[in-house]
Design a protein around this motif. Structure first.
Motif, PDB file in Angstrom:
ATOM      1  N   SER A  97       0.705  -1.109  -0.132  1.00  0.00           N
ATOM      2  CA  SER A  97       0.182   0.047  -0.377  1.00  0.00           C
ATOM      3  C   SER A  97       0.950   1.063   0.021  1.00  0.00           C
ATOM      4  O   SER A  97       1.623   1.462   0.800  1.00  0.00           O
ATOM      5  CB  SER A  97      -0.868   0.087   1.191  1.00  0.00           C
ATOM      6  OG  SER A  97      -1.306   1.250   1.402  1.00  0.00           O
ATOM      7  N   ARG A 156      -4.501   2.080  -1.927  1.00  0.00           N
ATOM      8  CA  ARG A 156      -4.836   0.653  -1.363  1.00  0.00           C
ATOM      9  C   ARG A 156      -4.605   0.386   0.089  1.00  0.00           C
ATOM     10  O   ARG A 156      -3.759  -0.339   0.452  1.00  0.00           O
ATOM     11  CB  ARG A 156      -3.889  -0.407  -2.226  1.00  0.00           C
ATOM     12  CG  ARG A 156      -4.183  -0.491  -3.639  1.00  0.00           C
ATOM     13  CD  ARG A 156      -3.222  -1.249  -4.560  1.00  0.00           C
ATOM     14  NE  ARG A 156      -3.417  -1.381  -5.991  1.00  0.00           N
ATOM     15  CZ  ARG A 156      -4.216  -2.240  -6.315  1.00  0.00           C
ATOM     16  NH1 ARG A 156      -5.084  -2.819  -5.728  1.00  0.00           N
ATOM     17  NH2 ARG A 156      -4.622  -2.088  -7.727  1.00  0.00           N
ATOM     18  N   SER A 211      -6.194  -5.929  -3.421  1.00  0.00           N
ATOM     19  CA  SER A 211      -7.426  -4.923  -3.441  1.00  0.00           C
ATOM     20  C   SER A 211      -7.555  -4.533  -1.919  1.00  0.00           C
ATOM     21  O   SER A 211      -6.855  -4.836  -1.193  1.00  0.00           O
ATOM     22  CB  SER A 211      -8.766  -5.316  -4.359  1.00  0.00           C
ATOM     23  OG  SER A 211      -9.545  -4.173  -4.310  1.00  0.00           O
TER      24      SER A 211
END
Length: 476
Positions: A97, A156, A211
């Motif tokens: 992320s 993310r 995701s």
């Protein structure tokens, strides 16, 4: 009892320890594929620009046990859309992320992203059909649903809270406005779901990057007024959402049965431990708790436990929920902030030192109190989970209410120096939050008290002693 989420099971799992009825406390485990795990009920640390106030990221790792944080997107997008915010310039390696790397958050800490701060500052401009009003470090702006969905794809986080049309700060909301809230929120949920669903179409499934999971907002209006939105959640979106963001705890009784098994994150901010226990009794799982940082800013060290200490049946005065460290009675005390606390502040320092830090306006004082307050909340929730597991939660709540005062102590001293971005706006004509640093050069004899609002006059003597008195001496 193990209950997988509605969508991809490799992302987020929520396991209830035992089957519960509606409107009853429940305990479970929330685990993300990134390694973040939270035992529920529990809370998320509320961040400001990605960090817990007063706690640097190294102290976050060394001296706290916070398992999840809530981050507001409005903290980072002050230049959008005219310029690309620095947050978007950082590229993250595959399967990581970029938001987590940008704020230096440990991988084992659950990262939850929402559009607004918690609690949000009311904005003067109303939301539109495609955007909500936000407060950035350079003023009020708007962010569209499409931009928010794009931000979730780029950053993310582990969990994204869906954008909701809620007119914060508006005491009375008309029926037509409530209908509009439902329509807009349903449309915005479709935007973020479609954006997420489109991610995997560009690459092979086995090569897709991790995701995020989506928590759908439940609006603070009756079920009848958002029935159309709830029907679409159940019929069209239930397989794409992993949890709920609740803005009114009373609505837990009105949730459709298809949404009962997924985790619930409260944005119905409790103002005391008793109100927090009430939400838990209704079946809430995760919380955002502003009163932790509010107590720290006021110089109040939280001091309560669950279950409370046992007492005799004889009448007694209720115990305070916290210790006001501004009181002069602590100036020579060598006791820790809380006798039974094992946090860094309580094991390494005493009350007299921490009160000295506050009096000297040293930020370390608020750092130590913040570390302590989060440790108290960690122990508080651990006691709650044990109480639920042992089936004594209801009796323990009654004992807690009988032992402790209803409200936290009132603020008596000064908080840390505030900035406009961190302080709630009170409307047109409000006074400045901080006194001016310098006088007008062409009017050296102007009294400082005349330049301050009545609320700021209390600080005038300190400033005159430190800076302005020295300037007058040099002038003579």
């Amino acid at each position: 009892m193990s209950i997988p989420p509605s969508n991809a099971p490799e992302m987020l799992t929520f396991n209830l320890l035992f089957k519960t009825l509606p409107l009853t406390p429940r305990a479970g485990t929330l685990a993300h594929h990134s390694g973040a795990t939270i035992q529920t009920p529990h809370y998320l640390g509320i961040t400001s620009r990605g960090a817990i106030p007063h706690i640097s990221q190294d102290n976050f790792r060394k001296h706290t046990a916070i398992h999840g944080v809530y981050v507001a997107l409005e903290d980072f997008i002050e230049k959008l859309p005219q310029q690309t915010p620095p947050l978007y310039h950082l590229s993250a390696p595959a399967h990581e992320s970029s938001l987590r790397n940008f704020i230096a958050l440990p991988k084992e800490t659950l990262l939850v992203l929402g559009p607004r701060r918690a609690p949000p500052v009311p904005c003067p401009a109303a939301n539109t059909n495609s955007a909500i009003s936000i407060l950035t470090s350079v003023g009020f702006r708007q962010i569209s649903s499409q931009d928010y969905a794009a931000a979730a794809e780029r950053l993310r986080p582990d969990i994204v809270v869906g954008m909701a049309d809620i007119p914060f700060g508006q005491e009375v909301i008309g029926v037509k406005r409530k209908d509009k809230m439902s329509d807009r929120t349903e449309l915005w949920m479709r935007d973020i779901i479609s954006k997420k669903s489109g991610l995997d179409k560009t690459v092979k499934k086995e090569d897709a990057m991790p995701s995020y999971d989506i928590f759908a907002p439940i609006l603070p209006v009756s079920r009848e007024l958002q029935s159309w939105y709830l029907e679409h959640l159940v019929d069209d979106m239930v397989d794409e959402i992993s949890g709920l963001a609740i803005y009114d705890a009373q609505l837990l009784d009105e949730l459709p049965s298809e949404l009962q098994h997924i985790p619930r994150l409260s944005f119905d901010f409790p103002t005391s431990p008793q109100k927090l226990l009430y939400q838990i009794s209704l079946g809430m799982d995760l919380f955002t708790i502003p009163f932790i940082a509010e107590a720290t800013d006021a110089g109040i060290a939280l001091d309560f436990s669950f279950p409370p200490p046992s007492v005799s049946d004889t009448p007694f005065e209720k115990t305070s929920l916290g210790v006001d460290m501004w009181l002069a009675t602590h100036s020579a005390s060598l006791a820790p902030l809380s006798i039974n606390c094992s946090c860094y502040a309580c094991t390494k320092h005493h009350r007299a030192y921490i009160r000295h830090l506050l009096s000297a306006k040293e930020m370390l004082g608020w750092v130590l109190i913040q570390l302590h307050n989060h440790a108290i909340m960690d122990a508080f929730f651990a006691g709650i989970r044990d109480s639920i597991a042992s089936n004594t939660f209801e009796d323990d709540c009654k004992a807690f209410e009988a032992f402790y005062e209803v409200d936290l102590p009132e603020k008596t001293g000064q908080g840390p120096r505030v900035r406009g971005y961190q302080f709630k706006s009170t409307g047109p004509g409000e006074g400045k939050k901080n006194p001016p640093a310098y006088r007008m050069l062409d009017d050296p004899k102007e009294s400082l008290s005349e330049a301050l609002t009545p609320d700021e006059n209390a600080d005038a003597s300190d400033l005159e002693r430190i800076g302005f008195a020295e300037a007058e001496d040099k002038g003579r």
